[in-house]
Design a protein around this motif. Sequence first.
Motif, PDB file in Angstrom:
ATOM      1  N   SER A  15      -8.742   4.472 -18.200  1.00  0.00           N
ATOM      2  CA  SER A  15      -8.512   3.602 -16.804  1.00  0.00           C
ATOM      3  C   SER A  15      -7.997   2.299 -17.235  1.00  0.00           C
ATOM      4  O   SER A  15      -7.755   1.824 -18.246  1.00  0.00           O
ATOM      5  N   TRP A  81     -11.441   1.562  -7.228  1.00  0.00           N
ATOM      6  CA  TRP A  81      -9.823   1.802  -7.010  1.00  0.00           C
ATOM      7  C   TRP A  81      -9.511   3.255  -7.162  1.00  0.00           C
ATOM      8  O   TRP A  81     -10.169   4.101  -7.884  1.00  0.00           O
ATOM      9  N   GLN A  83      -6.562   5.759  -8.717  1.00  0.00           N
ATOM     10  CA  GLN A  83      -5.618   5.422  -9.773  1.00  0.00           C
ATOM     11  C   GLN A  83      -4.845   7.020  -9.432  1.00  0.00           C
ATOM     12  O   GLN A  83      -5.348   8.006  -9.760  1.00  0.00           O
ATOM     13  N   ARG A  88      -2.319   1.877  -8.847  1.00  0.00           N
ATOM     14  CA  ARG A  88      -3.621   1.578  -8.682  1.00  0.00           C
ATOM     15  C   ARG A  88      -3.844   0.864  -7.259  1.00  0.00           C
ATOM     16  O   ARG A  88      -3.055  -0.150  -7.041  1.00  0.00           O
TER      17      ARG A  88
END
Lengths: 174, 174
Positions: A15, A81, A83, A88
């Motif tokens: 990530s 978040w 993604q 993002r």
Amino acid sequence: MSFWKSLFNSQPTASATTTSSSLGSQVERDNGSESQIIFSKEKDIDVYELEELCDAVGWSRRPIRKVKKAIQHSFLVISMWEQRGAYRRLIGFSRATSDHAFNATIWDVVVHPEFQGRGLGKELMRQMIKELRSEDISNITLFADPHVVDFYRQLGFRPDPEGIKGMFWYPNSR
Amino acid sequence: MSFWKSLFNSQPTASATTTSSSLGSQVERDNGSESQIIFSKEKDIDVYELEELCDAVGWSRRPIRKVKKAIQHSFLVISMWEQRGAYRRLIGFSRATSDHAFNATIWDVVVHPEFQGRGLGKELMRQMIKELRSEDISNITLFADPHVVDFYRQLGFRPDPEGIKGMFWYPNSR
């Protein structure tokens, strides 16, 4: 229909968050395109993006300088978040003040309206509780608006235990 | 009968506390011998003396290491002392956690039983509120046991404003 695969407590994911602050992620497949939900403890978040998120749920604007200060002096900050490829997007946030020993108080719990109703708010709160407990905080508290009391009740929070009352000071109220 | 002379907001007094942390004092004449009540923001207080004070009001003992940590990580600590000649005795205490910007929560408000019923608890709380307001904290909160709700109400605190509920997390309560 989307489905969830919990990756909590697994290896660090690839990530955008740093390993030290990454809390894991969830994978969601929606209409064929894959997106990940990522949780992060990183305090260095874009305050303008945060205020946009708060705007989206109808909170009134706050001075950016004070928001920054509040985040820096929070004991725990967890952001959530989405993604999708390289993109993002901040979709959730929560923070807690604490004495680092006995008490913590959770503030500013927010999930973007487009992402509500999928259990993400509960997952955000579970992450908060898990982190606070791992720091040996025994007393986790919050002040809940009437319409979210049941939400917090499901997570293990009780209102007014043993008659203890949450109280707020009002200037010139005497 | 004793009487009070408020010296708040006057010149620094010749107290044992340092000028930077001294909040002023009150003079009490009791049976001819003069004693002063001194308020201090100094965080470096004897934790054993504090735990003795908490003992006197029947609170359960806490690990000294954690009490120290909690004090160091509190945003504001105000202690209250009786000074009689060279002898200084801790008779009251309160502290607040905060994000240094919006919210503060007051914890551990205690006044020694021998000094209760003289308005000292109220003065301690007024000092807390004054200091927090001077730091531009807009939201001053606390969790009050049922028997002290009226005490805090007199100081301008309101329980459950607009239905907001104070909530505490309980392990395995689901």
